[in-house]
Write a protein that holds these residues in place. Structure first.
Motif, short mmCIF file in Angstrom:
data_model
loop_
_atom_site.label_atom_id
_atom_site.label_comp_id
_atom_site.label_asym_id
_atom_site.label_seq_id
_atom_site.Cartn_x
_atom_site.Cartn_y
_atom_site.Cartn_z
N MET A 208 0.92 -1.16 0.02
CA MET A 208 0.03 0.00 -0.17
C MET A 208 0.87 1.19 -0.21
O MET A 208 0.54 2.30 -0.43
CB MET A 208 -1.08 -0.06 1.28
N ALA A 209 2.35 1.14 0.63
CA ALA A 209 3.04 2.22 0.42
C ALA A 209 3.50 2.53 -0.85
O ALA A 209 3.57 3.55 -1.54
CB ALA A 209 4.24 2.05 1.40
N GLN A 210 3.73 1.36 -1.65
CA GLN A 210 4.02 1.53 -3.25
C GLN A 210 2.91 2.00 -3.76
O GLN A 210 2.83 2.93 -4.67
CB GLN A 210 4.15 0.00 -3.75
N VAL A 211 1.61 1.68 -3.52
CA VAL A 211 0.55 2.20 -4.20
C VAL A 211 -0.04 3.69 -4.17
O VAL A 211 -0.33 4.23 -4.91
CB VAL A 211 -0.78 1.10 -4.06
N ARG A 218 1.56 5.32 6.49
CA ARG A 218 2.25 5.56 7.75
C ARG A 218 0.91 5.53 9.09
O ARG A 218 1.06 5.46 9.79
CB ARG A 218 2.94 6.77 8.04
N ASP A 219 -0.38 5.93 8.12
CA ASP A 219 -1.37 6.11 8.95
C ASP A 219 -2.43 4.72 8.80
O ASP A 219 -3.81 5.04 8.58
CB ASP A 219 -2.15 7.26 8.76
N GLU A 240 -8.65 10.65 8.45
CA GLU A 240 -8.11 11.96 7.89
C GLU A 240 -7.78 11.79 6.49
O GLU A 240 -7.51 12.84 5.78
CB GLU A 240 -6.92 12.64 8.66
N HIS A 241 -7.63 10.60 5.97
CA HIS A 241 -7.18 10.25 4.65
C HIS A 241 -8.46 9.66 3.81
O HIS A 241 -8.83 8.57 3.96
CB HIS A 241 -6.19 9.23 4.33
N GLU A 328 -7.44 3.82 18.30
CA GLU A 328 -6.37 4.92 18.03
C GLU A 328 -6.78 6.38 18.35
O GLU A 328 -7.74 6.95 18.67
CB GLU A 328 -6.51 4.81 16.42
N ASN A 329 -5.72 7.07 18.51
CA ASN A 329 -5.67 8.47 18.50
C ASN A 329 -5.82 9.05 17.38
O ASN A 329 -4.80 9.23 16.54
CB ASN A 329 -4.40 9.11 19.24
N LEU A 330 -6.93 9.64 16.94
CA LEU A 330 -7.08 10.06 15.48
C LEU A 330 -7.16 11.78 15.65
O LEU A 330 -7.76 12.17 14.37
CB LEU A 330 -8.65 9.46 15.22
#
Length: 616
Positions: A208-211, A218-219, A240-241, A328-330
Motif C-alpha cells: 500500500m505504500a507503493q500504491v 504511515r497511517d 483523515e485520509h 487509535e488516537n485520531l
C-alpha cells in the motif's frame, strides 16, 4: 435451408471478446490471472502505448504442456473446471476458458512457454488461427505477447479512451493484484518506465505504500478477525485520509478483487461518523471463505459476486473497523513542509536530544545533592503519569456542573452533557484562549491544539441524544401548551406510516381530526425548543418514503446536535472552554463531529520549532 446456423468460430470469438476484452486493461487482467493460477511467484507486465501496441506478461509459473497448447486457445477450454461441483467451489481466478480465445480473435498473440524447465515451445496465433508452433529456448513459466489490439475490429477502437486513461486502468488493475497477492513479486513497466514494483514479501502495508504513498502508509490501521465462516484481514487508513469516491476501497474474496454494494456499506458503517459527508476511506480488505459460500459466475468480468450469509459478514467487517479505530488516537497532526528525509531525521533526533538534555544535566548536577526536592529536578513540561492524573482531577473538580441559564449564552456548554465514559480518549489539554470566537487554543507537553468549538459540542450532544433515542424509557414531560401540527392529506397519509417509528423515540402523535395532529408531551431529554425540534423530525419523516429505524435515530441525533450546539463567533469563558474539552475527552469518538469533520488539530512542539526556524 433453415434460417438458424452455427456461427463461424472466428465470429463467435469476436462476439465473446466484446464481453471479455473491453480495453487493454482487460487483456492485462486475464493474462495476470492466468499467471497467478499457474502458481507464479514473479509476474512482469510490460506495455507500449498503454497496451494498444503491445502487452507482454511474463511469469515463472507451471507453464503449458505441449499437448495442451492447441487446446489453450480454444473456446471454453480450461484446466480449472472438470465438473458441476467445481463450478460452485472455484478456487482459481480464471475458470471460463474464454480469455485466450477472445484475446487472439482481436490481436496477434505470441506465446512462449516451458513446463519442465528444459524444452520450450513458441506459438503464434492470429485471428483465432494457429499460424506457427516450434521448439525454442525458454525459462520455466510462460510469456504471452499481445500486439496490435483491435487491429481487425476498428469499431472497438472508437471506445478506447486516451492513452493516459487506458494506462491508468492498467495501473489500477495491477495495484489490486499487488494488494490481493502480497506474496507475489509484481512489476509493471510502461514504455520502459517502472510504474509498480513490489517485493513479494507478504506485507500488505508495504504494498500500500507503493500504491498510495508513504503518507497514507504511515497511517494505516490493521484489522483482523474471523467467524466460523469468514476470516477478514486488511489495512484501513485513518479517517483523515479520504477520497471523493469509492475507488480506493478495495475488497478481495479469496484473492479476487470484487465489487459489492452491501460490503461497501459495511465498511462505511465501521467508520460511522468519522468520515465527512461525501468522502470515502482508503482500505484494502481480504476475505477468506469457503468457495461454496460465494458465486463468482454472475458477471462476465467476475468482479460482481453473490454471497451466502451476507449479514454475518457485514457485521464482522463493521465491528472490526469500528474496534480498530476506537483504539487509535485520531487527532490529525499538522506538519511543516518536508525537506530532505535524512536531514529531517537528523533534526528530529537533535530536537529530542535538546528536549531531554536539561533533565540529564539536572540529574547529573543533583546526584550528590540528596536534599534537592525531586519536583525541582524535573522540567515543568514533563509530568509523571501520577501528576498528570492529579492535574486532570483538579481540573474536573474546578468546574462542576452548572444549571442551564438561557439568558447567558456561554452557559450553553453545560447543556446536554454526556455521562463520562470509563476511558479518557483525549490527553489533558490546558486552555490558553480562543480565536475569532470559533477555535479554542490549548496546550500540553506534546504541543499545541486547535479545537473547533462547534464541532466539539456537536460530538458531545450527538452522543447524548443518540444514547437517549436508542434507549427510550418513555419518561415524558407534559407540554404546557400542546403542539398542533397541520398537514395536507398526502402528508397525513405519510405520517401515519411513520407513527410507529416516532413512538419508538418517545413521540406520540394524537389525531385531532382530519389531517391535524396534537403532541401533548415530549421525552424528558428533548431540547428546550420542543416545537422547533419536533417539526424538524416530522419534516425528516415526510422527506423519506421508507424510514429505517436505526438510521432514523442516527439522523435525528445528528440533526438535534447540530442545531443546538454553540456556533462560530460565539465567545466563551475560559472555564466553559475547559469544561467543553473535558466533556469531549470522555466521548466515545472525540475526533470528529457527527458529520465527519475533524474536531481537533495538533501541532507538535517539534513542528512549531520548525515553523519558527528554531530547528533548521
Amino acid at each position: 435451408m433453415g434460417n438458424i446456423q452455427e456461427l463461424d468460430i472466428q465470429l463467435a470469438n469476436k462476439i465473446a471478446a466484446g464481453e471479455v476484452v473491453e480495453r487493454p486493461a482487460s487483456v492485462v487482467k486475464e493474462l495476470v490471472e492466468n499467471a497467478i493460477d499457474a502458481g507464479a511467484s514473479v509476474v512482469t507486465v510490460k506495455v507500449k502505448e498503454a497496451g494498444l501496441q503491445s502487452i507482454a506478461v511474463t511469469d515463472n509459473g507451471s507453464g503449458i504442456l505441449e499437448e495442451d497448447i492447441p487446446l489453450a486457445f480454444g473456446r471454453h477450454a480450461t484446466s480449472k473446471i472438470h465438473s458441476n461441483h467445481d463450478l460452485f467451489h472455484i478456487r482459481t481466478l480464471g475458470f471460463r476458458g474464454e480469455a485466450l480465445a477472445s484475446i487472439t480473435s482481436v490481436s496477434r498473440v505470441t506465446l512462449k512457454t516451458c513446463a519442465d524447465n528444459e524444452v520450450g515451445h513458441l506459438v503464434k496465433v492470429e485471428n483465432s488461427r494457429l499460424v506457427e508452433q516450434t521448439l525454442t529456448r525458454a525459462k520455466q513459466g510462460t510469456e504471452i505477447i499481445v500486439e496490435d489490439l483491435f487491429y481487425n475490429t476498428p469499431a472497438r477502437l472508437k471506445y478506447v479512451k486516451s492513452l493516459h486513461t487506458e494506462l491508468g486502468k492498467i495501473t489500477d488493475i495491477m495495484n489490486r493484484f499487488a494488494m490481493s497477492h502480497t506474496d507475489i513479486r509484481f512489476k509493471l513497466m510502461a514504455d520502459d518506465r517502472i510504474l509498480l514494483q513490489t517485493s513479494g514479501n507478504g506485507k500488505l502495508n508495504e504494498v500500500m505504500a507503493q500504491v498510495y504513498g508513504m503518507t497514507i502508509a504511515r497511517d494505516l490501521v490493521e484489522i483482523k478477525g474471523e467467524t466460523g465462516d469468514y476470516r477478514v484481514t486488511g489495512r484501513i487508513a485513518r479517517p483523515e485520509h479520504t477520497r471523493a469516491n469509492r475507488h480506493y476501497m478495495s475488497l478481495f474474496i479469496n484473492g479476487r478483487y470484487i465489487r459489492n454494494f452491501v460490503l461497501t456499506k459495511a465498511i462505511l458503517a465501521g467508520y460511522h461518523t468519522l468520515l465527512p459527508i461525501g468522502r470515502y476511506p482508503v482500505v484494502a480488505i481480504d476475505i477468506t471463505m469457503d468457495p461454496g459460500l460465494v458465486d463468482v459466475n454472475v458477471h462476465p468480468t467476475k468482479q460482481e459476486v453473490r454471497l451466502s450469509k451476507e449479514p454475518e459478514l457485514m457485521t464482522l467487517i463493521t465491528r472490526l473497523i469500528r474496534d480498530a479505530l476506537l483504539g487509535e488516537n485520531l487527532i490529525p497532526e499538522m506538519t511543516a513542509p518536508k525537506k530532505n528525509k535524512v536531514l529531517e531525521k537528523f533534526e528530529q533526533q537533535r530536537f529530542n536530544y535538546e528536549q531531554t538534555r536539561p533533565v540529564i544535566q539536572e540529574a547529573e548536577n543533583t546526584v550528590d545533592d540528596e536534599r534537592a526536592p525531586v519536583n525541582e529536578r524535573v522540567p515543568e513540561t514533563i509530568l509523571p503519569q501520577e501528576e498528570k492524573k492529579l492535574v486532570v482531577q483538579e481540573a474536573a473538580a474546578a468546574f462542576p456542573e452548572k444549571p442551564v441559564n438561557d439568558k447567558l449564552p456561554h452557559e450553553a456548554v453545560s447543556e446536554h452533557r454526556v455521562p463520562h465514559a470509563k476511558e479518557r480518549k483525549l490527553p489533558f489539554m490546558e486552555v490558553v484562549g480562543q480565536v475569532h470566537g470559533t477555535y479554542i487554543i490549548a496546550q500540553n507537553e506534546e504541543g499545541m491544539y486547535m479545537i473547533d468549538q462547534h464541532a466539539a459540542q456537536e460530538r458531545i450532544k450527538y452522543e447524548y441524544f443518540r444514547e437517549r433515542i436508542g434507549n427510550v424509557d418513555h419518561q415524558v414531560q407534559p407540554l404546557l401548551v400542546p403542539i398542533t401540527l397541520h398537514f395536507t392529506k398526502d402528508e397525513a397519509l405519510r405520517i401515519e406510516k411513520h407513527r410507529s417509528e416516532l413512538a419508538e423515540i418517545g413521540l406520540e402523535l394524537e389525531n385531532f381530526g382530519g389531517a391535524d395532529y396534537l403532541v401533548q408531551a415530549v421525552p424528558t431529554w428533548f431540547p428546550a425548543e420542543a416545537d422547533e425540534t419536533l417539526k424538524d423530525i416530522i419534516e425528516y419523516c415526510l422527506r423519506h418514503q421508507q424510514v429505517d429505524l436505526n438510521k432514523f435515530r442516527e439522523d435525528t441525533a445528528i440533526m438535534m446536535s447540530c442545531k443546538k450546539s454553540i456556533k462560530a463567533n460565539h465567545f466563551l469563558r475560559k472555564e466553559d472552554m475547559s469544561r467543553l474539552l473535558e466533556d469531549l475527552a470522555y466521548t466515545s469518538e472525540p475526533f470528529t463531529c457527527p458529520h465527519g469533520r475533524p474536531i481537533t488539530i495538533k501541532y507538535t512542539t517539534y513542528e512549531l520549532e520548525k515553523m519558527f526556524k528554531r530547528v533548521m
